[in-house]
Design a protein around this motif. Structure first.
Motif, PDB file in Angstrom:
ATOM      1  N   ARG A  22       5.765   1.199   0.569  1.00  0.00           N
ATOM      2  CA  ARG A  22       5.804  -0.301   0.354  1.00  0.00           C
ATOM      3  C   ARG A  22       4.965  -0.813   1.286  1.00  0.00           C
ATOM      4  O   ARG A  22       4.115  -1.712   1.265  1.00  0.00           O
ATOM      5  N   GLU A  23       5.502  -0.461   2.785  1.00  0.00           N
ATOM      6  CA  GLU A  23       4.789  -0.958   3.972  1.00  0.00           C
ATOM      7  C   GLU A  23       3.264  -0.642   3.881  1.00  0.00           C
ATOM      8  O   GLU A  23       2.303  -1.519   4.233  1.00  0.00           O
ATOM      9  N   LEU A  24       2.957   0.734   3.502  1.00  0.00           N
ATOM     10  CA  LEU A  24       1.471   1.100   3.544  1.00  0.00           C
ATOM     11  C   LEU A  24       0.565   0.358   2.436  1.00  0.00           C
ATOM     12  O   LEU A  24      -0.288  -0.184   2.885  1.00  0.00           O
ATOM     13  N   ILE A  25       1.215   0.185   1.348  1.00  0.00           N
ATOM     14  CA  ILE A  25       0.312  -0.503   0.401  1.00  0.00           C
ATOM     15  C   ILE A  25       0.308  -1.945   0.708  1.00  0.00           C
ATOM     16  O   ILE A  25      -0.730  -2.520   0.455  1.00  0.00           O
ATOM     17  N   GLU A  26       1.570  -2.649   1.012  1.00  0.00           N
ATOM     18  CA  GLU A  26       1.399  -4.048   1.569  1.00  0.00           C
ATOM     19  C   GLU A  26       0.370  -4.351   2.795  1.00  0.00           C
ATOM     20  O   GLU A  26      -0.522  -5.100   2.427  1.00  0.00           O
ATOM     21  N   SER A  27       0.430  -3.258   3.654  1.00  0.00           N
ATOM     22  CA  SER A  27      -0.514  -3.595   4.738  1.00  0.00           C
ATOM     23  C   SER A  27      -2.125  -3.416   4.126  1.00  0.00           C
ATOM     24  O   SER A  27      -3.106  -3.970   4.626  1.00  0.00           O
TER      25      SER A  27
END
Length: 83
Positions: A31-36
């Protein structure tokens, strides 16, 4: 306060495999990767739109005149500071 929204979608298995391995490598969640990545893409799009707006404004004689007025005012302020 940040609110989260559940979003379900399909990705290619090649891309999802990369997301899985890269997020593990970086020690972050998927999630953090995709959100970033989406936030970076959002900034890129905003910058592109702003650049296009500036290009259009540069061709508008009225906008150029207003910009020149602003530069004249700025120059006058600089002269006051130098005094």
């Amino acid at each position: 306060m940040k609110t989260a929204v559940v979003f379900t979608n399909k990705l290619s298995s090649k891309l999802m495999n990369w997301v899985n391995s890269y997020s593990k490598e970086q020690g972050i969640t998927k999630r953090e990767l995709i959100e970033s990545a989406l936030e970076e893409y959002q900034v890129k799009i905003i910058k592109e739109k702003m650049a296009e707006t500036c290009k259009r404004a540069a061709k508008d004689p009225e906008m150029l005149e207003m910009a020149e007025w602003g530069m004249d005012d700025y120059f006058e302020q600089l002269k006051k500071w130098d005094s």
